[in-house]
Write a protein that holds these residues in place. Structure first.
Motif, short mmCIF file in Angstrom:
data_model
loop_
_atom_site.label_atom_id
_atom_site.label_comp_id
_atom_site.label_asym_id
_atom_site.label_seq_id
_atom_site.Cartn_x
_atom_site.Cartn_y
_atom_site.Cartn_z
N PHE A 167 42.03 10.79 70.06
CA PHE A 167 41.01 11.84 70.27
C PHE A 167 41.26 12.99 69.32
N TYR A 168 40.21 13.42 68.63
CA TYR A 168 40.30 14.55 67.70
C TYR A 168 39.42 15.69 68.23
N ALA A 169 39.94 16.91 68.21
CA ALA A 169 39.20 18.03 68.77
C ALA A 169 39.14 19.21 67.80
N ARG A 170 38.05 19.93 67.88
CA ARG A 170 37.93 21.15 67.09
C ARG A 170 38.83 22.25 67.67
N ARG A 171 38.88 22.32 69.00
CA ARG A 171 39.68 23.35 69.65
C ARG A 171 40.40 22.78 70.87
N MET A 172 41.57 23.34 71.15
CA MET A 172 42.27 23.06 72.40
C MET A 172 42.44 24.35 73.16
N GLU A 204 42.32 24.03 66.24
CA GLU A 204 42.62 25.39 66.69
C GLU A 204 43.23 25.37 68.07
N LEU A 205 44.15 26.31 68.33
CA LEU A 205 44.77 26.45 69.64
C LEU A 205 44.36 27.78 70.24
N THR A 230 43.84 31.91 68.66
CA THR A 230 43.17 32.95 69.45
C THR A 230 43.83 33.09 70.81
N ILE A 231 43.91 34.30 71.31
CA ILE A 231 44.31 34.55 72.69
C ILE A 231 43.17 35.28 73.39
#
Length: 270
Positions: A167-172, A204-205, A230-231
């Motif tokens: 699975f590949y994701a843009r964001r986690m 991105e995390l 990002t937070i």
């Protein structure tokens, strides 16, 4: 927090560790240590736990092999107004059709209430998130293989062939036990192993934590701050914590806690 709710949290917490300290429970409930000592004394008299020096233990100790992570039901209602606002802002970062990973946790779980009309490709190791999205959204939902840890509502596996690598994701999107200059903190090695596998599959995390998490410490480091894109947190974050995030080159998004009417609207929409 009402006394009855504090007692529920205390009794749940002692099922996860041999001994829970007064300080641990004070952090969970955001009550004073004096209040927690009175609660422990009352529950001891009722025969619901054993009072020990500096804390409490279960009358019937929990079985070995439990995760160190807090039970889902213990954490779910803590700072719910902040968690819901953070989650709404997190969902706003997603575009229709995006592939995303959502790690298990009570803050990330709140995202489901804002995803009912979205069509996203979602990988999650949270049984609670997967179940809700299957029932109440148009998202495509994938879960890794592994054992279900009921108390934390997590699906975890120590093996590599658990579908995550496909699975590949843009964001986690992840929660955390704590955030400090050392990095993102977690409490359990098996949880960290699962999260690190998921993190390798995302561009991105995004860390979702209420402001109290900048004041907490845990025993294990999930990843250094430099890995975080990002937070998202609430507007009670201290100037010192905000400066630490800025110094690390991380995008900081702050939100106002949601009013009760907003929470009711989002829940009914889900």
């Amino acid at each position: 927090m009402h006394e009855r709710e504090r007692h529920r949290i205390i009794l749940s917490a002692i099922q996860e560790k041999p001994v829970v300290t007064v300080q641990d429970i004070a952090e969970l409930t955001e009550a004073s240590e004096a209040t927690i000592r009175r609660d422990i004394a009352a529950l001891h008299v009722q025969g619901k736990l054993r009072r020990v020096r500096g804390g409490a233990e279960a009358v019937h100790p929990p079985q070995l092999g439990n995760l160190a992570a807090r039970p889902f039901k213990v954490s779910e209602s803590i700072n719910i107004d902040r968690k819901r606002a953070i989650a709404r802002r997190a969902v706003e970062l997603c575009e229709e059709g995006d592939s995303i990973i959502i790690n298990g946790g009570t803050t990330t779980f709140q995202m489901v209430h804002f995803m009912s009309a979205r069509r996203l490709q979602v990988m999650t190791n949270s049984f609670a998130i997967a179940e809700h999205l299957v029932k109440h959204s148009k998202c495509t939902v994938s879960v890794p293989g592994g054992a279900i840890y009921r108390d934390q509502s997590l699906i975890l596996s120590p093996f590599d062939n658990d579908a995550i690598r496909n699975f590949y994701a843009r964001r986690m999107f992840i929660g955390a036990q704590g955030v400090n200059a050392l990095g993102i903190m977690e409490a359990d090695a098996l949880v960290i192993q699962s999260e690190q596998k998921l993190m390798r599959q995302a561009e991105e995390l995004i860390v979702m934590v209420d402001s109290s998490k900048f004041e907490r410490r845990s025993s294990l480091i999930l990843c250094p701050l430099e890995n975080v894109t990002t937070i998202i947190t609430d507007d009670r974050i201290s100037d010192e914590a905000a400066a630490m995030v800025a110094h690390a080159g991380i995008r900081l998004i702050t939100v106002k806690p949601m009013a009760s009417t907003e929470k009711e609207d989002s829940t009914s929409a889900a």
